[in-house]
Design an enzyme around this catalytic site. Sequence first.
Site, mmCIF file in Angstrom:
data_model
loop_
_atom_site.group_PDB
_atom_site.id
_atom_site.type_symbol
_atom_site.label_atom_id
_atom_site.label_comp_id
_atom_site.label_asym_id
_atom_site.label_seq_id
_atom_site.Cartn_x
_atom_site.Cartn_y
_atom_site.Cartn_z
ATOM 1 N N LYS A 238 0.849 -1.255 -0.031
ATOM 2 C CA LYS A 238 0.052 0.178 0.022
ATOM 3 C C LYS A 238 0.960 1.254 0.147
ATOM 4 C CE LYS A 238 -3.904 -1.679 2.815
ATOM 5 N NZ LYS A 238 -5.130 -1.695 1.661
ATOM 6 N N ASP A 249 -7.468 -2.800 10.893
ATOM 7 C CA ASP A 249 -8.063 -3.959 9.882
ATOM 8 C C ASP A 249 -8.406 -5.193 10.504
ATOM 9 O OD1 ASP A 249 -8.643 -4.303 7.044
ATOM 10 O OD2 ASP A 249 -6.844 -5.049 6.542
ATOM 11 N N ASP A 308 -3.140 -7.847 -1.521
ATOM 12 C CA ASP A 308 -3.742 -6.856 -0.739
ATOM 13 C C ASP A 308 -5.294 -7.112 -0.650
ATOM 14 O OD1 ASP A 308 -4.013 -4.557 0.840
ATOM 15 O OD2 ASP A 308 -3.839 -3.092 -0.615
ATOM 16 N N ARG A 312 -10.528 -11.398 2.115
ATOM 17 C CA ARG A 312 -11.433 -12.272 1.562
ATOM 18 C C ARG A 312 -10.685 -13.761 1.548
ATOM 19 N NH1 ARG A 312 -11.945 -9.205 -4.194
ATOM 20 N NH2 ARG A 312 -11.431 -7.491 -2.562
HETATM 21 N N1 BES Z 1 -8.295 -3.576 4.496
HETATM 22 C C1 BES Z 1 -8.367 -3.461 2.890
HETATM 23 C C2 BES Z 1 -9.757 -2.663 2.831
HETATM 24 C C3 BES Z 1 -10.125 -1.137 3.390
HETATM 25 C C4 BES Z 1 -9.237 -0.248 3.037
HETATM 26 C C5 BES Z 1 -11.050 -1.053 4.250
HETATM 27 C C6 BES Z 1 -9.321 1.037 3.570
HETATM 28 C C7 BES Z 1 -11.005 0.194 4.945
HETATM 29 C C8 BES Z 1 -10.144 1.229 4.672
HETATM 30 C C9 BES Z 1 -8.404 -4.530 2.233
HETATM 31 O O1 BES Z 1 -7.763 -5.552 2.489
HETATM 32 C C10 BES Z 1 -7.887 -4.069 0.790
HETATM 33 O O2 BES Z 1 -6.577 -3.675 0.738
HETATM 34 N N2 BES Z 1 -8.725 -4.110 -0.258
HETATM 35 C C11 BES Z 1 -8.271 -3.578 -1.488
HETATM 36 C C12 BES Z 1 -8.809 -4.850 -2.443
HETATM 37 C C13 BES Z 1 -8.278 -4.649 -3.819
HETATM 38 C C14 BES Z 1 -6.824 -4.940 -3.821
HETATM 39 C C15 BES Z 1 -9.075 -5.658 -4.657
HETATM 40 C C16 BES Z 1 -9.034 -2.363 -1.645
HETATM 41 O O3 BES Z 1 -10.170 -2.303 -1.100
HETATM 42 O O4 BES Z 1 -8.450 -1.562 -2.259
HETATM 43 ZN ZN ZN Z 2 -7.322 -5.578 4.486
HETATM 44 MN MN MN Z 3 -5.581 -5.371 1.893
#
Ligand code: BES
Ligand code: ZN
Ligand code: MN
Length: 495
Positions: A238, A249, A308, A312
């Site tokens: 990230k 998280d 990332d 899931r």
């Molecule tokens: N934990 C994050 C999602 C998240 C980000 C929740 C910011 C709340 C605030 C999750 O693990 C993630 O990184 N999701 C990605 C998925 C993508 C790579 C398909 C996202 O949402 O960008």
């Molecule tokens: Zn996450």
């Molecule tokens: Mn993530």
Amino acid sequence: MLVRRESLGEAAPIWFAAKETWPKIRASLPEPAQAFATACGFEPTPGRSQILPGADGGIGGVLFGIEGESARTRDLFLPGQLVASLPSGLYRFANEPHDATLAALSWLLSGYRFRRYKTNGGELPRLCVPENVDAARIERIARAVVLGRDLINTPANDMDPDGLEAAALCLAARHHAKAAVTRGDPLLDANLPLIHAVGRAAEKPPRLVDFSFGDEAKPKVTLVGKGVCFDSGGLDIKSDTAMSLMKKDMGGAATALALAAMIMEASLAIRLRVLIPIVENAISGSAMRPGDIYKSHKGLSVEIGNTDAEGRLILADALALADEEAPELLIDFATLTGAARVALGPDLPPFYTMDEALAAEISQFGVAAQDPVWRLPLWDPYDKLLEGKVADLSNISGGPFAGSITAALFLRRFVERANSWAHFDIYAWTPKAKPGRPEGAEVQAARLLYDLLETRYGAGADQSGKKTPRVAHHVKITSEDLAIDEEAGLEDKSP
Ligand code: BES
Ligand code: ZN
Ligand code: MN
């Protein structure tokens, strides 16, 4: 904090005044108080408060503006705002706010302070239990929310996989729940390969906490919570700004534990099971890579399109495991996607379910509990976006659209036998303080689900068949404060 009603006489009265009710309330006040309110230019606009002088130079009472009966937006948590504006001391409701139970609950939730690392704020104003409010019930709910908020607010160096496991086991032990942990390489023997793959790069090994509470013969309700103690993104790292809040998280895990605490304290007539997959999404030589393919617990092979999209993956294994005993109700909470925030903002988590009746109930209880959520569709035509090039499934859709929906569809692939399943894509954070919601960690959707489950399965069913009274006029509150740092299961690891 709440104070038993015996102290009512010493408490300063709070009058809730809406535009329509203000003239009558005003007329009922002593002459000098009326004059003082006028001199201060008091108008009953929602959220405005005015302290009135007493005859002896003390606080004679408080005026607080609330929305009118017919206002389109009525924030039933608004009275909680008084906690931040009133001096310490004892107060009581002199008349009815829109909802005395939610007003008192908001009072408790507004008084939350995260005190683990610094003394935070002075003494807070105390409230006499309002009439017809079940103090024990709202204190139980508030205590559970405090537990969840403390877990989320605690940074990842302390709330690491060891810390989160300890918190879950501590809660389980307090209620004599049967608990088991599968930690590290034994996850592979237990056929939980995705939890292992996501967490294996971290110093603290990945694990699954599994605890059960209540009579096996009762309806089975299973909670699953995403326990990513820190989400660096993994090799698909990230950016600094995206990573900055990723201690939260594990907000899904904290929410599942908070709801479990409410359920167990109330002894609802269910067999509760809680599954918390716990990992840190870290980077090292053993990190999972983009393009890797892993077999899941369910047997489906999963291609890593993006490291990332880790939440899931761990949920897939936990949900598949939960699904095997075909629970009556399977609920998961996860800070799963940034896309959910883009769609609905931080205060309105989307939820997903195929059960129409359950969806309607969830929405209604959300509104009633001031714990709102919004249903989004498990849109079948998008399901094919998850097809893998070389595996059964990819963990990303490969496009920028409908990210929260495609994540929910990914999870659905792992749920087959549960009678009903609901997934909550929560934010677990309040960016800017609101009544009942101080800035920082937040437990979302747990209170609404507690109310729903309490309505379905009854409170106190295991307490020799007696129902806990909803109305308590003389409740003795022994807890001096709702700050339960030492009870929160946070093991102090300092020597
Ligand atoms: N934990 C994050 C999602 C998240 C980000 C929740 C910011 C709340 C605030 C999750 O693990 C993630 O990184 N999701 C990605 C998925 C993508 C790579 C398909 C996202 O949402 O960008
Ligand atoms: Zn996450
Ligand atoms: Mn993530």
